[in-house]
Design a protein around this motif. Structure first.
Motif, PDB file in Angstrom:
ATOM      1  N   ILE A 194      37.884  29.218 -27.227  1.00 34.36           N
ATOM      2  CA  ILE A 194      36.590  29.063 -26.568  1.00 34.36           C
ATOM      3  C   ILE A 194      36.187  27.604 -26.752  1.00 34.36           C
ATOM      4  O   ILE A 194      36.138  27.098 -27.875  1.00 34.36           O
ATOM      5  N   ILE A 195      35.913  26.917 -25.649  1.00 35.84           N
ATOM      6  CA  ILE A 195      35.429  25.542 -25.710  1.00 35.84           C
ATOM      7  C   ILE A 195      33.911  25.587 -25.811  1.00 35.84           C
ATOM      8  O   ILE A 195      33.248  26.251 -25.008  1.00 35.84           O
ATOM      9  N   VAL A 196      33.379  24.883 -26.818  1.00 35.02           N
ATOM     10  CA  VAL A 196      31.939  24.898 -27.077  1.00 35.02           C
ATOM     11  C   VAL A 196      31.401  23.489 -26.845  1.00 35.02           C
ATOM     12  O   VAL A 196      31.710  22.563 -27.588  1.00 35.02           O
ATOM     13  N   GLY A 197      30.605  23.333 -25.800  1.00 36.48           N
ATOM     14  CA  GLY A 197      29.931  22.061 -25.534  1.00 36.48           C
ATOM     15  C   GLY A 197      28.634  22.050 -26.319  1.00 36.48           C
ATOM     16  O   GLY A 197      27.639  22.648 -25.898  1.00 36.48           O
ATOM     17  N   ASN A 198      28.631  21.389 -27.472  1.00 37.21           N
ATOM     18  CA  ASN A 198      27.469  21.403 -28.367  1.00 37.21           C
ATOM     19  C   ASN A 198      26.551  20.198 -28.099  1.00 37.21           C
ATOM     20  O   ASN A 198      26.931  19.263 -27.418  1.00 37.21           O
ATOM     21  N   LYS A 199      25.356  20.261 -28.656  1.00 37.92           N
ATOM     22  CA  LYS A 199      24.314  19.230 -28.505  1.00 37.92           C
ATOM     23  C   LYS A 199      23.826  19.150 -27.066  1.00 37.92           C
ATOM     24  O   LYS A 199      23.515  18.072 -26.541  1.00 37.92           O
ATOM     25  N   HIS A 200      23.736  20.298 -26.442  1.00 37.66           N
ATOM     26  CA  HIS A 200      23.238  20.422 -25.065  1.00 37.66           C
ATOM     27  C   HIS A 200      21.849  19.789 -24.930  1.00 37.66           C
ATOM     28  O   HIS A 200      21.501  19.275 -23.871  1.00 37.66           O
ATOM     29  N   ASP A 201      21.073  19.830 -26.008  1.00 36.24           N
ATOM     30  CA  ASP A 201      19.703  19.307 -25.965  1.00 36.24           C
ATOM     31  C   ASP A 201      19.650  17.783 -25.829  1.00 36.24           C
ATOM     32  O   ASP A 201      18.601  17.234 -25.484  1.00 36.24           O
ATOM     33  N   LEU A 202      20.754  17.098 -26.068  1.00 30.03           N
ATOM     34  CA  LEU A 202      20.767  15.634 -26.039  1.00 30.03           C
ATOM     35  C   LEU A 202      21.283  15.044 -24.728  1.00 30.03           C
ATOM     36  O   LEU A 202      21.403  13.824 -24.598  1.00 30.03           O
ATOM     37  N   VAL A 203      21.602  15.888 -23.759  1.00 31.93           N
ATOM     38  CA  VAL A 203      22.174  15.391 -22.503  1.00 31.93           C
ATOM     39  C   VAL A 203      21.432  15.955 -21.310  1.00 31.93           C
ATOM     40  O   VAL A 203      20.720  16.949 -21.406  1.00 31.93           O
ATOM     41  N   SER A 204      21.641  15.301 -20.164  1.00 31.63           N
ATOM     42  CA  SER A 204      21.046  15.800 -18.924  1.00 31.63           C
ATOM     43  C   SER A 204      21.775  17.074 -18.499  1.00 31.63           C
ATOM     44  O   SER A 204      22.833  17.407 -19.032  1.00 31.63           O
TER      45      SER A 204
END
Length: 195
Positions: free
Chosen positions: A116-126
């Protein structure tokens, strides 16, 4: 008799991607603004219960992302049922990190290991992702989930996805006896969980 099925989960990715923060959020429902850097390997576990009443023990192996500890990851990947590949979406090099760690996983995983690929820190990007990142994630054919440990976004969804995977070895593998048996339900009914 009732049983607890065990699922080994290895968490890999670059140092600073937020691997430990994700696990801390899941295990303790907290977010540390300045967590200690993982040295080598850290181990935690949590028992979760699916909607059908079945219990799953998640063995969570948090690997260090620094270059000097990378040689430890393959041994843990080989015996894992799930590999969580964590990338920092706010890092401009996240595509290169994804490619490198995906290669390490694919080279060392067993036939039964899912990624499973987890794109973390979603809150820091557009909201918009680079076309290159989107294309590479699509090419992998792996599940992809965006999370934010800080905002607690999709943490439960991520670990629900881990626990609800159909693991064929659950019928016979590592068990801990608890009490009297419940009626057995099909694996397709345990798609959602509560905790």
């Amino acid at each position: 008799m009732d049983t607890i099925k065990t699922v080994k989960v290895v968490v890999v990715g670059e140092s600073g991607a937020g691997k430990t923060a994700l696990l801390t959020c899941f295990l303790d429902n907290t977010f540390e603004t300045d967590p200690l850097t993982t040295i080598g390997i850290d181990f935690k576990h949590k028992i979760v219960q699916l909607n059908d009443g079945q219990s799953i023990r998640l063995q969570l192996w948090d690997t260090a992302g620094q270059e000097r500890f990378r040689q430890l990851a393959p041994a843990y990947i080989r015996s894992a049922r799930v590999a969580l590949l964590v990338i920092d979406l706010s890092d401009e090099n996240c595509v290169e990190h994804l490619i490198r760690w995906k290669g390490i996983i694919d080279k060392n995983k067993s036939d039964f290991t899912s990624t499973i690929i987890v794109g973390n820190k979603h809150d820091l990007v557009s909201e918009k992702r680079s076309p290159r990142l989107t294309a590479i994630i699509r090419e992998t054919n792996d599940e992809y989930i965006e999370t934010s440990a800080k905002m607690r976004k999709n943490i439960k969804k991520l670990f629900s996805s881990v626990a609800c995977r159909p693991f064929p070895e659950h019928e016979t593998s590592q068990i801990i006896l608890l009490n009297e048996p419940r009626p057995v339900e099909s694996a397709t009914k345990r798609c959602c969980q509560r905790w």
